[in-house]
Design a protein around this motif. Structure first.
Motif, PDB file in Angstrom:
ATOM      1  N   ASN A 122      -0.469  -0.852  -8.054  1.00 22.90           N
ATOM      2  CA  ASN A 122       0.412  -1.505  -7.084  1.00 22.90           C
ATOM      3  C   ASN A 122      -0.346  -2.611  -6.372  1.00 22.90           C
ATOM      4  N   GLU A 123       0.338  -3.711  -6.129  1.00 22.60           N
ATOM      5  CA  GLU A 123      -0.199  -4.753  -5.264  1.00 22.60           C
ATOM      6  C   GLU A 123       0.378  -4.478  -3.888  1.00 22.60           C
ATOM      7  N   VAL A 124      -0.454  -3.919  -3.010  1.00 19.37           N
ATOM      8  CA  VAL A 124       0.036  -3.487  -1.704  1.00 19.37           C
ATOM      9  C   VAL A 124      -0.288  -4.470  -0.593  1.00 19.37           C
ATOM     10  N   GLY A 125      -0.987  -5.540  -0.907  1.00 18.12           N
ATOM     11  CA  GLY A 125      -1.427  -6.464   0.128  1.00 18.12           C
ATOM     12  C   GLY A 125      -0.476  -7.599   0.434  1.00 18.12           C
ATOM     13  N   LEU A 126       0.736  -7.564  -0.066  1.00 15.93           N
ATOM     14  CA  LEU A 126       1.675  -8.664   0.141  1.00 15.93           C
ATOM     15  C   LEU A 126       2.605  -8.451   1.333  1.00 15.93           C
ATOM     16  N   GLY A 127       2.573  -7.269   1.915  1.00 16.79           N
ATOM     17  CA  GLY A 127       3.500  -6.950   2.998  1.00 16.79           C
ATOM     18  C   GLY A 127       2.846  -7.086   4.363  1.00 16.79           C
ATOM     19  N   ILE A 128       3.432  -6.409   5.314  1.00 16.21           N
ATOM     20  CA  ILE A 128       2.934  -6.460   6.685  1.00 16.21           C
ATOM     21  C   ILE A 128       1.621  -5.681   6.800  1.00 16.21           C
ATOM     22  N   VAL A 129       0.872  -5.970   7.818  1.00 17.12           N
ATOM     23  CA  VAL A 129      -0.367  -5.240   8.080  1.00 17.12           C
ATOM     24  C   VAL A 129       0.016  -3.839   8.574  1.00 17.12           C
ATOM     25  N   PRO A 130      -0.501  -2.794   7.903  1.00 18.52           N
ATOM     26  CA  PRO A 130      -0.181  -1.432   8.346  1.00 18.52           C
ATOM     27  C   PRO A 130      -0.599  -1.205   9.796  1.00 18.52           C
ATOM     28  N   ASP A 131       0.152  -0.361  10.494  1.00 20.56           N
ATOM     29  CA  ASP A 131      -0.136  -0.148  11.916  1.00 20.56           C
ATOM     30  C   ASP A 131      -1.105   0.997  12.185  1.00 20.56           C
ATOM     31  N   THR A 132      -1.579   1.669  11.130  1.00 19.83           N
ATOM     32  CA  THR A 132      -2.560   2.734  11.335  1.00 19.83           C
ATOM     33  C   THR A 132      -3.870   2.357  10.658  1.00 19.83           C
ATOM     34  N   SER A 133      -4.956   2.914  11.152  1.00 25.41           N
ATOM     35  CA  SER A 133      -6.258   2.607  10.555  1.00 25.41           C
ATOM     36  C   SER A 133      -6.329   3.136   9.120  1.00 25.41           C
ATOM     37  N   ARG A 136      -4.416   0.677   6.938  1.00 26.04           N
ATOM     38  CA  ARG A 136      -5.189  -0.561   6.734  1.00 26.04           C
ATOM     39  C   ARG A 136      -6.355  -0.314   5.776  1.00 26.04           C
ATOM     40  N   ARG A 137      -7.004   0.831   5.913  1.00 21.26           N
ATOM     41  CA  ARG A 137      -8.115   1.140   4.997  1.00 21.26           C
ATOM     42  C   ARG A 137      -7.601   1.282   3.570  1.00 21.26           C
ATOM     43  N   PHE A 138      -6.465   1.969   3.399  1.00 15.38           N
ATOM     44  CA  PHE A 138      -5.887   2.125   2.071  1.00 15.38           C
ATOM     45  C   PHE A 138      -5.554   0.765   1.464  1.00 15.38           C
ATOM     46  N   ARG A 139      -4.897  -0.099   2.228  1.00 15.36           N
ATOM     47  CA  ARG A 139      -4.548  -1.433   1.734  1.00 15.36           C
ATOM     48  C   ARG A 139      -5.798  -2.198   1.323  1.00 15.36           C
ATOM     49  N   ASP A 140      -6.828  -2.150   2.163  1.00 16.15           N
ATOM     50  CA  ASP A 140      -8.062  -2.879   1.876  1.00 16.15           C
ATOM     51  C   ASP A 140      -8.768  -2.324   0.639  1.00 16.15           C
ATOM     52  N   GLU A 141      -8.845  -1.007   0.522  1.00 12.39           N
ATOM     53  CA  GLU A 141      -9.503  -0.399  -0.644  1.00 12.39           C
ATOM     54  C   GLU A 141      -8.710  -0.666  -1.918  1.00 12.39           C
ATOM     55  N   ALA A 142      -7.378  -0.662  -1.830  1.00 11.04           N
ATOM     56  CA  ALA A 142      -6.560  -0.979  -3.001  1.00 11.04           C
ATOM     57  C   ALA A 142      -6.828  -2.417  -3.449  1.00 11.04           C
ATOM     58  N   GLY A 143      -6.948  -3.319  -2.504  1.00 19.34           N
ATOM     59  CA  GLY A 143      -7.271  -4.696  -2.845  1.00 19.34           C
ATOM     60  C   GLY A 143      -8.632  -4.818  -3.509  1.00 19.34           C
ATOM     61  N   ARG A 144      -9.607  -4.113  -2.983  1.00 17.30           N
ATOM     62  CA  ARG A 144     -10.954  -4.128  -3.579  1.00 17.30           C
ATOM     63  C   ARG A 144     -10.932  -3.556  -4.997  1.00 17.30           C
ATOM     64  N   LEU A 145     -10.246  -2.422  -5.155  1.00 18.95           N
ATOM     65  CA  LEU A 145     -10.139  -1.799  -6.474  1.00 18.95           C
ATOM     66  C   LEU A 145      -9.474  -2.746  -7.459  1.00 18.95           C
ATOM     67  N   ASN A 146      -8.358  -3.336  -7.072  1.00 18.53           N
ATOM     68  CA  ASN A 146      -7.647  -4.246  -7.971  1.00 18.53           C
ATOM     69  C   ASN A 146      -8.519  -5.437  -8.356  1.00 18.53           C
ATOM     70  N   GLN A 147      -9.286  -5.968  -7.413  1.00 20.96           N
ATOM     71  CA  GLN A 147     -10.159  -7.099  -7.727  1.00 20.96           C
ATOM     72  C   GLN A 147     -11.240  -6.702  -8.730  1.00 20.96           C
ATOM     73  N   GLN A 148     -11.849  -5.540  -8.536  1.00 24.93           N
ATOM     74  CA  GLN A 148     -12.894  -5.098  -9.456  1.00 24.93           C
ATOM     75  C   GLN A 148     -12.335  -4.855 -10.851  1.00 24.93           C
TER      76      GLN A 148
END
Length: 168
Positions: A122-133, A136-148
């Motif tokens: 899933n590309e999860v980084g296109l939506g709003i910034v999550p309101d919980t830490s 936000r960590r999940f979104r950021d880690e998913a982005g890192r994983l997808n990039q790698q």
């Protein structure tokens, strides 16, 4: 060997596209599922997806040990489909696993896979910034994983509204 990452949002058609890519390969197909049937709705989804795949497919479950599952599947299949990396990440986070070593191991397994391999995320980084830490960590880690993973595979496709767009 051909390795393809298929990215997209929820209900974008990414899994259908990934399945079609794998089914274009003649012979035996292995589906590596990272989802866990933790409730009735997910159990129904998993059953529906199994029915959609048909008799050429065998299914292996790998909610956490994904790199090892890819290595084993490549020994028995002519093509392998992993669906999905995002659920795998969620499973790792819920198990409080060290993520970067798992990402590195996955990328090594992808690079070493001698058979066609298709991975869904899933590309999860296109939506709003999550309101919980945690969100936000999940979104950021998913982005890192997808990039790698995108840097490791030979092809990458983004699917929106059922339409594939080649990225790489």
């Amino acid at each position: 060997m051909t390795c393809t990452l298929v990215l997209g949002g929820a209900r974008s058609g990414k899994s259908r596209h990934a399945q079609a890519l794998a089914e274009a390969v003649p012979g035996r197909l292995v589906y590596i599922a990272t989802a866990q049937a933790l409730d009735d709705e997910m159990e129904a989804r998993i059953a529906r997806h199994r029915e959609d795949r048909g008799p050429r497919w065998s299914t292996r479950e790998a909610p956490v040990e994904l790199a090892e599952a890819i290595e084993r599947a490549a020994e028995e299949a002519d093509a392998v489909l992993v669906d999905c990396l995002t659920l795998w990440l969620s499973n790792l986070m819920m198990a409080d696993a060290a993520l970067q070593p798992r990402f590195d191991g996955l990328c090594r397994a992808i690079a070493a896979c001698p058979k066609p391999l298709v991975l869904v995320a899933n590309e999860v980084g296109l939506g709003i910034v999550p309101d919980t830490s945690l969100g936000r960590r999940f979104r950021d880690e998913a982005g890192r994983l997808n990039q790698q993973v995108a840097a490791t595979v030979t092809h990458a496709v983004f699917v929106a509204a059922g339409l594939p767009l080649t990225l790489k």
